[in-house]
Write a protein that holds these residues in place. Structure first.
Motif: not given
Ligand SMILES: [Zn+2]
Length: 231
Positions: A101-102, A105, A182, A189, A192
């Motif tokens: 996930h990161e 980003h 989410y 998001e 992501a």
């Molecule tokens: Zn995120």
């Protein structure tokens, strides 16, 4: 004393966990000890699944506990070439998700044009938000439409979704609309969570159906040759 025992145990764990470099040049650093997870194994899985060119922005991974986690209710965040990830993890898959996930980003500014330039995932996201607005309204949940058309993270929207409606109910309502509740949080998001889903599960049937534009975008991003052709 119990606290002394914990301290000693933590110290021992930390001594066992030495910082290391991976084959792709990531520097992994232990700030606090981590249990239940073989970090080398998780990171080597990340490196084998995520294409090299998408790992290029991350220089360092720091494992530990950070104030930001508490303040923003996070497990991980990315900032200036460093990926910060919590040392409190349920298991290896839990940490694996956080890292992927990161990484999503981490490339958002370097590949900003390629990801967001054509507005396609923004349009898809806003269509879904509008649908969600109508759906929630029909169930008696009312919030200003302007909150739904804001693509940035908005605390008011977040509170409305997760506190007023609740994650479980949202999961049911959003089935087939967003891959996870989410994903509705913000455009970033949305992207992501899609990126994470793409590299987490090799079966893309559900994802492709739910978010076709985002899916197409990920097919593009993962392919260095196609990426070269847009610039
Ligand atoms: Zn995120």
């Amino acid at each position: 004393m119990l606290s002394d025992y914990i301290y000693q145990k933590q110290k021992m764990l930390l001594e066992q966990q030495t910082d290391f470099y991976t084959s792709t040049g990531l520097h992994v650093f232990f700030k606090d000890p981590i249990e239940n997870v073989d970090v080398e194994k998780v990171i080597s899985k990340v490196e084998s699944v995520v294409p090299m060119h998408l790992l290029s922005e991350v220089e360092m991974i720091i494992i530990g506990w950070f104030d930001e986690f508490e303040e923003r209710k996070l497990n991980a965040f990315y900032k200036d070439g460093t990926l910060y990830v919590s040392n409190i993890q349920d298991d290896e898959n839990d940490m694996y998700d956080d890292l992927i996930h990161e990484i999503a980003h981490s490339i958002e500014s370097a590949l900003g044009y390629e990801i967001y330039g054509d507005q396609k995932i923004k349009d898809e996201f806003l269509r879904k938000r509008k649908y969600l607005y109508d759906l929630l309204l029909s169930k008696g949940y009312r919030a200003p439409l302007s909150v739904f058309t804001n693509t940035e993270y908005d605390k008011e929207f977040d509170m409305f979704l997760y506190q007023k409606i609740g994650y479980d109910k949202l999961s049911d309502l959003m089935m087939g609309l967003f891959i996870t509740p989410y994903a509705a949080t913000s455009l970033r998001e949305y992207y992501a969570t899609g990126f994470t889903e793409f590299f987490l599960d090799s079966n893309h049937n559900f994802f492709r159906k739910v978010s076709p534009e985002l899916y197409k975008k990920l097919l593009l991003i993962q392919d260095p040759e196609k990426l070269d052709n847009i610039a």
